[in-house]
Design a protein around this motif. Structure first.
Motif, short mmCIF file in Angstrom:
data_model
loop_
_atom_site.label_atom_id
_atom_site.label_comp_id
_atom_site.label_asym_id
_atom_site.label_seq_id
_atom_site.Cartn_x
_atom_site.Cartn_y
_atom_site.Cartn_z
N ALA A 27 19.12 9.04 8.95
CA ALA A 27 18.28 8.29 8.01
C ALA A 27 18.82 8.42 6.59
O ALA A 27 18.85 7.44 5.82
N HIS A 28 19.26 9.62 6.24
CA HIS A 28 19.80 9.83 4.89
C HIS A 28 21.06 9.01 4.68
O HIS A 28 21.30 8.49 3.58
N ARG A 29 21.88 8.89 5.69
CA ARG A 29 23.12 8.11 5.58
C ARG A 29 22.80 6.64 5.30
O ARG A 29 23.45 5.99 4.48
N TYR A 30 21.77 6.14 5.96
CA TYR A 30 21.40 4.74 5.74
C TYR A 30 20.77 4.53 4.36
O TYR A 30 21.03 3.52 3.69
N ARG B 47 0.82 -1.22 0.00
CA ARG B 47 0.00 0.00 0.00
C ARG B 47 0.85 1.27 0.00
O ARG B 47 0.40 2.33 -0.42
N LYS B 48 2.08 1.16 0.50
CA LYS B 48 2.98 2.32 0.55
C LYS B 48 4.32 1.95 -0.06
O LYS B 48 5.34 1.82 0.63
N PRO B 49 4.37 1.79 -1.39
CA PRO B 49 5.64 1.41 -2.04
C PRO B 49 6.61 2.56 -2.20
O PRO B 49 7.78 2.35 -2.49
N TRP B 50 6.12 3.80 -2.03
CA TRP B 50 6.97 4.99 -2.15
C TRP B 50 6.94 5.76 -0.84
O TRP B 50 5.87 6.01 -0.29
N LEU B 51 8.12 6.13 -0.32
CA LEU B 51 8.19 6.85 0.94
C LEU B 51 9.19 7.99 0.83
O LEU B 51 10.21 7.88 0.14
N SER B 52 8.89 9.07 1.52
CA SER B 52 9.80 10.22 1.55
C SER B 52 10.84 10.01 2.65
O SER B 52 10.70 9.14 3.51
N LEU B 53 11.87 10.85 2.61
CA LEU B 53 12.89 10.77 3.65
C LEU B 53 12.30 11.09 5.02
O LEU B 53 12.68 10.49 6.02
N ASN B 54 11.35 12.03 5.07
CA ASN B 54 10.69 12.35 6.33
C ASN B 54 9.95 11.14 6.90
O ASN B 54 10.00 10.89 8.11
N GLU B 55 9.28 10.40 6.03
CA GLU B 55 8.56 9.22 6.49
C GLU B 55 9.51 8.13 6.98
O GLU B 55 9.26 7.48 7.99
N LEU B 56 10.61 7.95 6.26
CA LEU B 56 11.60 6.96 6.69
C LEU B 56 12.26 7.37 7.99
O LEU B 56 12.55 6.53 8.85
N THR B 57 12.50 8.67 8.15
CA THR B 57 13.10 9.18 9.39
C THR B 57 12.18 8.90 10.57
O THR B 57 12.63 8.45 11.64
N ALA B 58 10.89 9.15 10.37
CA ALA B 58 9.91 8.90 11.44
C ALA B 58 9.84 7.41 11.78
O ALA B 58 9.74 7.03 12.95
N HIS B 59 9.88 6.57 10.77
CA HIS B 59 9.83 5.12 10.99
C HIS B 59 11.08 4.63 11.71
O HIS B 59 10.99 3.75 12.58
N LEU B 60 12.21 5.23 11.38
CA LEU B 60 13.48 4.81 11.97
C LEU B 60 13.66 5.37 13.38
O LEU B 60 14.33 4.78 14.21
N GLY B 61 13.06 6.54 13.63
CA GLY B 61 13.17 7.16 14.94
C GLY B 61 14.52 7.79 15.21
O GLY B 61 14.99 7.82 16.35
N THR B 62 15.17 8.29 14.15
CA THR B 62 16.47 8.95 14.29
C THR B 62 16.41 10.34 13.68
O THR B 62 15.35 10.81 13.28
N SER B 63 17.54 10.99 13.60
CA SER B 63 17.60 12.29 12.94
C SER B 63 17.56 12.09 11.43
O SER B 63 17.86 11.00 10.92
N LYS B 64 17.23 13.15 10.71
CA LYS B 64 17.18 13.05 9.25
C LYS B 64 18.56 12.77 8.64
O LYS B 64 18.65 11.95 7.71
N PRO B 65 19.64 13.39 9.12
CA PRO B 65 20.97 13.05 8.56
C PRO B 65 21.31 11.57 8.73
O PRO B 65 21.91 10.96 7.84
#
Length: 255
Positions: free
Chosen positions: A55-58, A35-53
């Motif tokens: 999440a971007h590194r990963y 249902r959610k095959p596309w995600l933004s960096l903000n969404e991934l950051t929220a899912h990961l529970g870390t800072s945006k930098p």
């Protein structure tokens, strides 16, 4: 002479940082669903529970090994092509998928409806691992392999709940007890041998039955179609064909 030992090489053991990196990479990949095959960096950051930098590194590391893709025009991430190779390898490692193929094809041709095979992922989802899609009907319901279904509300999920081992899954059993009407529904499933789900307003119906091996439910086979084309009556030819198919497959598995 070098003395051999069975003791692990401490230098080769994974460090806490390496373990954390693997866990975070897995969390990012698991954020994507059908249902959610596309995600933004903000969404991934929220899912990961870390800072945006962080999440971007990963995401950058996962892109480097083709586990993630990035669409610059949309600024969205999706799973990369390497996931397909891993998915194929995972499916190949599940003997039930290969064993179920002929039985599912036979059932699909007999009842003229879509037939799917699902397994429990051990948490809150049931995963469709194989689908025999009926293409003869003008109106049909299709489900793709990889689709995740809710454990407590889907017909397939309730099959696993009905036969769950209370001693091995005490936390899950407690959670099931808090779902209104679920205990009564699971008793009905155990009594009839199949589960039915007809979501209000969807016009669809799913009938699922368990596949046993060594006394445990290893998978479910389900018939999926419209509420008009699928009868959930216990004596209906469709239900009897489904139950016969799962029994034949279980026999083929040595159960």
């Amino acid at each position: 002479m070098t003395k051999k030992t069975d003791q692990p090489d401490n230098a080769a053991e994974a460090s806490p940082n390496a373990i954390q990196a693997v866990e975070r990479a897995a969390m990012i990949l698991s954020a994507f669903t059908v249902r959610k095959p596309w995600l933004s960096l903000n969404e991934l950051t929220a899912h990961l529970g870390t800072s945006k930098p962080t999440a971007h590194r990963y995401t950058k590391a996962l892109r480097a090994v083709d586990l993630l893709r990035y669409d610059e025009a949309k600024a969205l991430y999706s799973l990369g092509p390497q996931i397909l190779a891993l998915s194929s390898a995972a499916r190949a490692g599940l003997p039930i998928i290969t064993a179920a193929g002929p039985f599912m094809d036979r059932l699909m041709r007999e009842i003229n409806e879509t037939v799917v095979l699902s397994i429990w992922d051990g948490s809150d989802s049931v995963v469709v691992v194989r689908a025999e899609d009926n293409t003869d009907r003008t109106t049909r319901v299709s489900i793709r392999a990889g689709t995740r279904l809710p454990l407590f509300t889907s017909a397939q999920g309730r099959i696993f709940c009905a036969y769950v081992d209370n001693d091995e899954n005490p936390i899950l059993v407690k959670r099931m007890g808090r779902v209104p009407g679920l205990r009564e529904e699971l008793r009905r499933v155990r009594s009839s041998g199949f589960s039915v789900n007809s979501p209000d307003g969807h016009g669809t119906r799913t009938i699922a039955a368990p596949v046993f091996a060594d006394g445990e439910v290893v998978a479910t086979i389900a018939v999926v179609g419209t509420a008009e084309s699928i009868s959930a009556a216990p004596e209906s030819p469709m239900v009897r064909a489904l139950l016969q198919t799962t029994a034949d497959l279980a026999s083929g598995l040595g159960s």
